[in-house]
Design an enzyme around this catalytic site. Structure first.
Site, PDB file in Angstrom:
ATOM      1  N   CYS A  83      17.731  -2.385  -7.401  1.00 46.91           N
ATOM      2  CA  CYS A  83      17.076  -1.768  -8.556  1.00 46.91           C
ATOM      3  C   CYS A  83      16.266  -0.530  -8.183  1.00 46.91           C
ATOM      4  O   CYS A  83      16.343   0.510  -8.841  1.00 46.91           O
ATOM      5  CB  CYS A  83      16.214  -2.781  -9.292  1.00 46.91           C
ATOM      6  SG  CYS A  83      14.870  -3.478  -8.294  1.00 46.91           S
ATOM      7  N   HIS A  90      19.608  -1.036 -14.946  1.00 47.89           N
ATOM      8  CA  HIS A  90      19.017  -1.591 -13.722  1.00 47.89           C
ATOM      9  C   HIS A  90      20.111  -2.225 -12.884  1.00 47.89           C
ATOM     10  O   HIS A  90      21.250  -2.375 -13.336  1.00 47.89           O
ATOM     11  CB  HIS A  90      17.941  -2.629 -14.078  1.00 47.89           C
ATOM     12  CG  HIS A  90      18.475  -3.811 -14.812  1.00 47.89           C
ATOM     13  ND1 HIS A  90      18.495  -5.077 -14.269  1.00 47.89           N
ATOM     14  CD2 HIS A  90      19.037  -3.934 -16.048  1.00 47.89           C
ATOM     15  CE1 HIS A  90      19.018  -5.922 -15.138  1.00 47.89           C
ATOM     16  NE2 HIS A  90      19.362  -5.247 -16.227  1.00 47.89           N
ATOM     17  N   HIS A  99      11.029  -5.949  -9.643  1.00 48.59           N
ATOM     18  CA  HIS A  99      12.226  -5.394 -10.278  1.00 48.59           C
ATOM     19  C   HIS A  99      11.835  -4.226 -11.169  1.00 48.59           C
ATOM     20  O   HIS A  99      10.760  -4.213 -11.760  1.00 48.59           O
ATOM     21  CB  HIS A  99      12.938  -6.478 -11.100  1.00 48.59           C
ATOM     22  CG  HIS A  99      14.301  -6.081 -11.552  1.00 48.59           C
ATOM     23  ND1 HIS A  99      15.369  -5.984 -10.703  1.00 48.59           N
ATOM     24  CD2 HIS A  99      14.758  -5.731 -12.778  1.00 48.59           C
ATOM     25  CE1 HIS A  99      16.448  -5.612 -11.378  1.00 48.59           C
ATOM     26  NE2 HIS A  99      16.096  -5.441 -12.646  1.00 48.59           N
TER      27      HIS A  99
END
Length: 173
Positions: free
Chosen positions: A78, A145, A129
């Site tokens: 990510c 992502h 993340h």
């Protein structure tokens, strides 16, 4: 001429000269307006171009498999996606999502726009993340992502998994 006649005439002249049309007339200098418009439009245009470039770069990776620490089309994580996408406009981002979260201006979720970053806690007590807001449709936020299970995809913040893990949003551009 009597004083009273003079006063009436004088007051009449004042009243007539002070009357004005109800129509508003505005005088503008076209040169000044063009200058302001050009500055505003070029700034907005430049920002839109940067956001568009970041998203275009991120979308080049759609379908790319997840690879921890990866930064190439053969695999990326990510933060690698964010790192590469912002690098396309010359913005150097840290390589770790938790460090990326310290950049830019924190914004409220309802203020999120294309190109903003959204951060999540997926594995413990800190940010782990990150995604790039791809679009906002009727208040629903879609972000691009790199998912550990599906690689680079576009997800909705309304999905239960992401909604429960959302931490914050920031604006870099």
């Amino acid at each position: 001429m009597k004083f009273s006649t003079f006063c009436i005439l004088f007051l009449g002249i004042i009243v007539l000269s002070s009357c004005h049309s109800t129509k508003r007339v505005t005088y503008k200098s076209s040169q000044a307006n063009n200058r302001v418009t050009k500055v505003d439009n070029s700034k907005n245009s430049s920002l839109k171009k940067e956001v568009s470039t970041v998203l275009k770069e991120a979308k080049k990776f759609l379908g790319t498999p997840y690879k921890y620490g990866g930064t190439t089309k053969t695999g990326l994580d990510c933060s690698g996606l964010v790192f590469n996408s912002f690098d396309a406009i010359g913005v150097k981002m840290p390589r770790i999502s938790r460090e990326q979260a310290n950049l830019g201006k924190e914004i409220r979720l309802r203020e999120v726009k294309e190109g903003d970053l959204v951060f999540f806690n997926t594995s413990g007590s800190s940010i782990s993340h990150v995604g790039i807001v791809e679009t906002v449709k009727n208040g629903e936020i879609f972000f691009i992502h790199s998912s550990t299970s599906k690689g680079v995809i576009i997800s909705s913040l309304e999905e239960t998994y992401w909604n429960k893990r959302f931490v914050k949003a920031t604006r870099i551009l």
